[in-house]
Design an enzyme around this catalytic site. Sequence first.
Site, PDB file in Angstrom:
ATOM      1  CB  VAL A  55       0.736   4.255  -4.405  1.00 11.44           C
ATOM      2  CG1 VAL A  55       0.070   5.227  -5.813  1.00 11.44           C
ATOM      3  CG2 VAL A  55       2.099   3.825  -5.157  1.00 11.44           C
ATOM      4  CG  ASN A  81      -0.499   3.201 -14.609  1.00  9.48           C
ATOM      5  OD1 ASN A  81      -0.137   2.436 -15.480  1.00  9.48           O
ATOM      6  ND2 ASN A  81       0.225   4.372 -14.430  1.00  9.48           N
ATOM      7  CB  SER A 114       4.040  -7.336 -16.183  1.00  7.89           C
ATOM      8  OG  SER A 114       5.130  -7.310 -16.813  1.00  7.89           O
ATOM      9  CE1 TYR A 137       7.505  -3.571 -13.221  1.00  6.07           C
ATOM     10  CE2 TYR A 137       7.821  -5.585 -14.580  1.00  6.07           C
ATOM     11  CZ  TYR A 137       7.225  -4.186 -14.396  1.00  6.07           C
ATOM     12  OH  TYR A 137       6.324  -3.849 -15.259  1.00  6.07           O
ATOM     13  CE  LYS A 147       4.010  -4.300 -12.781  1.00  4.07           C
ATOM     14  NZ  LYS A 147       3.145  -3.263 -12.498  1.00  4.07           N
TER      15      LYS A 147
HETATM   16  N1  LIG Z   1       6.195   0.308 -20.145  1.00  2.00           N
HETATM   17  C1  LIG Z   1       5.956  -1.145 -20.117  1.00  2.00           C
HETATM   18  O1  LIG Z   1       6.624  -1.609 -21.050  1.00  2.00           O
HETATM   19  C2  LIG Z   1       5.238  -1.796 -19.151  1.00  2.00           C
HETATM   20  C3  LIG Z   1       5.063  -3.152 -19.386  1.00  2.00           C
HETATM   21  C4  LIG Z   1       4.277  -3.726 -18.359  1.00  2.00           C
HETATM   22  C5  LIG Z   1       3.786  -3.384 -17.535  1.00  2.00           C
HETATM   23  N2  LIG Z   1       4.126  -1.941 -17.180  1.00  2.00           N
HETATM   24  C6  LIG Z   1       3.303  -1.376 -15.849  1.00  2.00           C
HETATM   25  O2  LIG Z   1       2.714  -0.261 -16.533  1.00  2.00           O
HETATM   26  C7  LIG Z   1       2.544   0.793 -15.285  1.00  2.00           C
HETATM   27  C8  LIG Z   1       2.801   2.224 -15.770  1.00  2.00           C
HETATM   28  O3  LIG Z   1       4.312   2.010 -16.409  1.00  2.00           O
HETATM   29  P1  LIG Z   1       4.523   3.164 -17.536  1.00  2.00           P
HETATM   30  O4  LIG Z   1       5.519   2.287 -18.485  1.00  2.00           O
HETATM   31  O5  LIG Z   1       3.537   4.112 -18.038  1.00  2.00           O
HETATM   32  O6  LIG Z   1       5.593   3.819 -16.661  1.00  2.00           O
HETATM   33  P2  LIG Z   1       6.280   5.790 -16.624  1.00  2.00           P
HETATM   34  O7  LIG Z   1       7.152   5.657 -16.003  1.00  2.00           O
HETATM   35  O8  LIG Z   1       5.843   6.108 -17.802  1.00  2.00           O
HETATM   36  O9  LIG Z   1       4.767   6.073 -15.620  1.00  2.00           O
HETATM   37  C9  LIG Z   1       4.756   5.517 -14.120  1.00  2.00           C
HETATM   38  C10 LIG Z   1       4.369   6.902 -13.328  1.00  2.00           C
HETATM   39  O10 LIG Z   1       4.143   6.422 -12.125  1.00  2.00           O
HETATM   40  C11 LIG Z   1       4.423   7.507 -11.278  1.00  2.00           C
HETATM   41  N3  LIG Z   1       5.037   6.642 -10.019  1.00  2.00           N
HETATM   42  C12 LIG Z   1       6.106   6.160  -9.736  1.00  2.00           C
HETATM   43  N4  LIG Z   1       6.017   5.865  -8.440  1.00  2.00           N
HETATM   44  C13 LIG Z   1       5.079   6.449  -7.737  1.00  2.00           C
HETATM   45  C14 LIG Z   1       4.645   6.517  -6.309  1.00  2.00           C
HETATM   46  N5  LIG Z   1       5.196   5.882  -5.352  1.00  2.00           N
HETATM   47  N6  LIG Z   1       3.442   6.904  -6.213  1.00  2.00           N
HETATM   48  C15 LIG Z   1       2.690   7.499  -7.312  1.00  2.00           C
HETATM   49  N7  LIG Z   1       3.075   7.512  -8.548  1.00  2.00           N
HETATM   50  C16 LIG Z   1       4.305   7.053  -8.894  1.00  2.00           C
HETATM   51  C17 LIG Z   1       5.600   8.020 -11.941  1.00  2.00           C
HETATM   52  O11 LIG Z   1       5.745   9.536 -11.509  1.00  2.00           O
HETATM   53  C18 LIG Z   1       5.020   8.076 -13.544  1.00  2.00           C
HETATM   54  O12 LIG Z   1       4.321   9.113 -13.684  1.00  2.00           O
HETATM   55  C19 LIG Z   1       3.505   0.300 -14.051  1.00  2.00           C
HETATM   56  O13 LIG Z   1       2.779  -0.672 -13.271  1.00  2.00           O
HETATM   57  C20 LIG Z   1       4.594  -0.780 -15.033  1.00  2.00           C
HETATM   58  O14 LIG Z   1       5.088  -1.812 -14.258  1.00  2.00           O
HETATM   59  C21 LIG Z   1       4.669  -1.196 -17.777  1.00  2.00           C
END
Ligand SMILES: NC(=O)c1ccc[n+]([C@@H]2O[C@H](COP(=O)([O-])OP(=O)(O)OC[C@H]3O[C@@H](n4cnc5c(N)ncnc54)[C@H](O)[C@@H]3O)[C@@H](O)[C@H]2O)c1
Length: 256
Positions: free
Chosen positions: A65, A91, A145, A160, A164
Amino acid sequence: MTGLLEQHIAVVTGGGSGIGRAIALGYAREGAHVAVLDADADAAAATAKAITGARGEASSLQLDVTEREKCREVATQIGATMGKVSILVNNAGINRRNAFTADREAVIKDWQDIMAVNLNGVFNVTHAFLEQLRATRGRIVNIGSIQSFMHVRTPNSPAYTTSKHGVLGFTRALAAELGKDGVRVNAIGPGFIETPLNEKVRATNPDLVKMFMDHTPLGRTGKPEDIVGPAIFLACDLSAYVTGSIVMADGGYRSI
Ligand SMILES: NC(=O)c1ccc[n+]([C@@H]2O[C@H](COP(=O)([O-])OP(=O)(O)OC[C@H]3O[C@@H](n4cnc5c(N)ncnc54)[C@H](O)[C@@H]3O)[C@@H](O)[C@H]2O)c1
């Protein structure tokens, strides 16, 4: 309820893992044709395969992205092959836990990388699909988040938290501008969700997990599936009068 997203074409960035993967599977269960995008082509393909294996409709494409022109190319390709996109889930995201006072090079790299993915990436993909979303009177769901509102009391990256907060600001700005086109723009604020993003922290820092749980009325960590209901709600007609909002799926973290 089933079939809530029939006739919809949905794009999920970062759909190869964690929350994005769960949302892609959930949307397909509700009848959407899902384009799974991820920087990791194999992970995106695996999600699409899981969907088609369950008799859903899905395609996958590699997309980083941060690459603005590539985002435009992928949007054009999806529009031509699948049809106009009516749901976009921004996402894809990364996190690194360096304090602002940590090593200078690390802090600068964190800032650049996190902004590039979490904030500029959301801009790039949304801008690339804008005309399709206006044409379909579509829905945008941005993944924010707890840190869209606050900085958590852990060694955590200021980049971060800033990114967010930016995602929430972008959500509100676009909701205001695109409402006249019938495009709804909302966000989800996940709490501590067990995904690969925080695998290392969970394995090595039980105190941090405890701090989160002591501050979470529901008393447990979240699973990716916990984000799917809110994501379906914001994408389907049940939320027809909801825009510019953030649905917190954080176990109540922000209430105490
Ligand atoms: N896990 C948590 O506790 C949590 C809490 C709040 C927010 N989030 C947010 O949820 C979203 C998903 O997080 P997750 O926990 O599922 O993480 P994850 O690491 O399991 O998945 C993230 C995915 O994004 C892909 N990715 C990373 N950089 C990328 C790029 N430049 N272009 C395209 N794809 C890319 C990765 O390959 C991966 O498949 C994120 O935005 C994260 O900030 C997660």
